[in-house]
Scaffold this motif. Structure first.
Motif, PDB file in Angstrom:
ATOM      1  N   GLN A  57       0.842  -1.188   0.000  1.00  0.00           N
ATOM      2  CA  GLN A  57       0.000   0.000   0.000  1.00  0.00           C
ATOM      3  C   GLN A  57       0.876   1.236   0.000  1.00  0.00           C
ATOM      4  OE1 GLN A  57      -2.068  -0.768   3.705  1.00  0.00           O
ATOM      5  NE2 GLN A  57      -0.957   0.890   4.706  1.00  0.00           N
ATOM      6  N   GLU A  58       0.332   2.322  -0.510  1.00  0.00           N
ATOM      7  CA  GLU A  58       1.035   3.592  -0.472  1.00  0.00           C
ATOM      8  C   GLU A  58       0.841   4.208   0.889  1.00  0.00           C
ATOM      9  OE1 GLU A  58       0.666   6.629  -3.407  1.00  0.00           O
ATOM     10  OE2 GLU A  58       0.303   5.139  -4.967  1.00  0.00           O
ATOM     11  N   MET A  59       1.952   4.731   1.445  1.00  0.00           N
ATOM     12  CA  MET A  59       1.837   5.449   2.706  1.00  0.00           C
ATOM     13  C   MET A  59       3.016   6.383   2.849  1.00  0.00           C
ATOM     14  SD  MET A  59       2.581   3.302   6.150  1.00  0.00           S
ATOM     15  CE  MET A  59       3.944   2.185   6.091  1.00  0.00           C
ATOM     16  N   VAL A  60       2.782   7.466   3.549  1.00  0.00           N
ATOM     17  CA  VAL A  60       3.856   8.377   3.894  1.00  0.00           C
ATOM     18  C   VAL A  60       4.713   7.638   4.918  1.00  0.00           C
ATOM     19  CG1 VAL A  60       4.428  10.582   4.983  1.00  0.00           C
ATOM     20  CG2 VAL A  60       2.440  10.426   3.474  1.00  0.00           C
ATOM     21  N   GLN A  61       6.016   7.623   4.705  1.00  0.00           N
ATOM     22  CA  GLN A  61       6.908   6.926   5.626  1.00  0.00           C
ATOM     23  C   GLN A  61       6.769   7.494   7.034  1.00  0.00           C
ATOM     24  OE1 GLN A  61       8.965   4.270   5.081  1.00  0.00           O
ATOM     25  NE2 GLN A  61       7.978   4.154   3.083  1.00  0.00           N
ATOM     26  N   ASP A  90      -2.248   6.521   6.819  1.00  0.00           N
ATOM     27  CA  ASP A  90      -1.587   5.226   6.986  1.00  0.00           C
ATOM     28  C   ASP A  90      -0.215   5.379   7.632  1.00  0.00           C
ATOM     29  OD1 ASP A  90      -3.785   3.950   5.914  1.00  0.00           O
ATOM     30  OD2 ASP A  90      -2.899   3.691   3.927  1.00  0.00           O
ATOM     31  N   GLY A  91       0.530   6.408   7.241  1.00  0.00           N
ATOM     32  CA  GLY A  91       1.844   6.641   7.834  1.00  0.00           C
ATOM     33  C   GLY A  91       1.756   7.029   9.304  1.00  0.00           C
ATOM     34  N   ILE A  92       0.812   7.904   9.637  1.00  0.00           N
ATOM     35  CA  ILE A  92       0.638   8.309  11.039  1.00  0.00           C
ATOM     36  C   ILE A  92       0.156   7.124  11.866  1.00  0.00           C
ATOM     37  CG2 ILE A  92      -0.590   9.846  12.621  1.00  0.00           C
ATOM     38  CD1 ILE A  92      -0.755  11.887  10.306  1.00  0.00           C
ATOM     39  N   SER A  93      -0.736   6.323  11.314  1.00  0.00           N
ATOM     40  CA  SER A  93      -1.235   5.144  12.027  1.00  0.00           C
ATOM     41  C   SER A  93      -0.105   4.158  12.309  1.00  0.00           C
ATOM     42  CB  SER A  93      -2.330   4.452  11.219  1.00  0.00           C
ATOM     43  OG  SER A  93      -3.454   5.288  11.082  1.00  0.00           O
ATOM     44  N   GLU A  94       0.760   3.961  11.341  1.00  0.00           N
ATOM     45  CA  GLU A  94       1.903   3.055  11.534  1.00  0.00           C
ATOM     46  C   GLU A  94       2.836   3.598  12.611  1.00  0.00           C
ATOM     47  OE1 GLU A  94       4.341  -0.299  11.042  1.00  0.00           O
ATOM     48  OE2 GLU A  94       2.248   0.109  10.545  1.00  0.00           O
ATOM     49  N   LEU A  95       3.084   4.897  12.600  1.00  0.00           N
ATOM     50  CA  LEU A  95       3.924   5.508  13.623  1.00  0.00           C
ATOM     51  C   LEU A  95       3.284   5.341  15.002  1.00  0.00           C
ATOM     52  CD1 LEU A  95       6.515   7.085  14.241  1.00  0.00           C
ATOM     53  CD2 LEU A  95       5.221   9.187  13.810  1.00  0.00           C
ATOM     54  N   SER A  96       1.976   5.466  15.084  1.00  0.00           N
ATOM     55  CA  SER A  96       1.266   5.269  16.339  1.00  0.00           C
ATOM     56  C   SER A  96       1.443   3.839  16.849  1.00  0.00           C
ATOM     57  CB  SER A  96      -0.220   5.586  16.155  1.00  0.00           C
ATOM     58  OG  SER A  96      -0.924   5.370  17.350  1.00  0.00           O
ATOM     59  N   ARG A  97       1.360   2.865  15.958  1.00  0.00           N
ATOM     60  CA  ARG A  97       1.571   1.468  16.360  1.00  0.00           C
ATOM     61  C   ARG A  97       2.996   1.241  16.847  1.00  0.00           C
ATOM     62  NH1 ARG A  97      -2.150   0.785  12.178  1.00  0.00           N
ATOM     63  NH2 ARG A  97      -0.594   0.632  10.543  1.00  0.00           N
ATOM     64  N   ILE A  98       3.957   1.855  16.176  1.00  0.00           N
ATOM     65  CA  ILE A  98       5.358   1.735  16.587  1.00  0.00           C
ATOM     66  C   ILE A  98       5.546   2.319  17.982  1.00  0.00           C
ATOM     67  CG2 ILE A  98       7.708   2.546  16.119  1.00  0.00           C
ATOM     68  CD1 ILE A  98       6.907   2.395  13.073  1.00  0.00           C
ATOM     69  N   PHE A  99       4.990   3.507  18.210  1.00  0.00           N
ATOM     70  CA  PHE A  99       5.118   4.150  19.525  1.00  0.00           C
ATOM     71  C   PHE A  99       4.434   3.338  20.613  1.00  0.00           C
ATOM     72  CE2 PHE A  99       5.832   8.802  18.041  1.00  0.00           C
ATOM     73  CZ  PHE A  99       7.096   8.459  17.636  1.00  0.00           C
ATOM     74  N   GLU A 139      -8.170  14.680  12.607  1.00  0.00           N
ATOM     75  CA  GLU A 139      -8.866  15.220  11.434  1.00  0.00           C
ATOM     76  C   GLU A 139      -8.966  14.161  10.339  1.00  0.00           C
ATOM     77  OE1 GLU A 139      -8.013  18.505   7.915  1.00  0.00           O
ATOM     78  OE2 GLU A 139      -6.945  18.706   9.807  1.00  0.00           O
ATOM     79  N   LEU A 140      -7.855  13.481  10.069  1.00  0.00           N
ATOM     80  CA  LEU A 140      -7.858  12.442   9.037  1.00  0.00           C
ATOM     81  C   LEU A 140      -8.751  11.271   9.420  1.00  0.00           C
ATOM     82  CD1 LEU A 140      -4.067  12.499   8.106  1.00  0.00           C
ATOM     83  CD2 LEU A 140      -5.974  13.318   6.690  1.00  0.00           C
ATOM     84  N   LEU A 141      -8.749  10.905  10.702  1.00  0.00           N
ATOM     85  CA  LEU A 141      -9.633   9.828  11.148  1.00  0.00           C
ATOM     86  C   LEU A 141     -11.099  10.203  10.940  1.00  0.00           C
ATOM     87  CD1 LEU A 141      -7.836   8.720  14.446  1.00  0.00           C
ATOM     88  CD2 LEU A 141      -8.099   7.362  12.344  1.00  0.00           C
TER      89      LEU A 141
END
Length: 106
Positions: free
Chosen positions: A4-8, A59-68, A40-42
């Motif tokens: 999938q495309e996502m901002v890193q 998607d990028g922010i969500s992935e960062l949230s999971r990492i944190f 806002e995005l959610l």
């Protein structure tokens, strides 16, 4: 695995992340600005109004949230105030568990 495309997630590290003291250690948190953007995005996602670019950002922010979440959980587990095993929470509590057996009709 689906591509999938996502901002890193690393894109947000420089301006969207801060450290916050929590007890005797620090945790990773979003800045107020990144947290607001995430919310806002959610909201737009719930209304099915995201553009392709916004989807990649979410998607990028969500992935960062999971990492944190993972890293912060590891930090909390290493902190002295946080027992590594749940049993430690109840060492001095009386055993209130009960076993109930139901006789079978024979």
């Amino acid at each position: 695995m689906i591509a999938q495309e996502m901002v890193q997630p690393s894109f947000f590290m420089r301006s969207g992340v801060r450290m916050s003291q929590f007890g005797d250690f620090y945790i990773f948190k979003f800045t107020d600005e990144l947290q607001s953007r995430f919310e806002e995005l959610l909201g737009k996602n719930k209304q099915d109004l995201l553009t392709k670019e916004e989807r990649a950002e979410l998607d990028g922010i969500s992935e960062l949230s999971r990492i944190f979440t993972f890293i912060n959980a590891q930090l909390a587990a290493q902190a002295k105030w946080c027992p590594t095993q749940l049993e430690n929470l109840y060492d001095n509590e009386p055993d209130s568990s009960a076993s109930i057996a139901t006789p079978q009709n024979t």
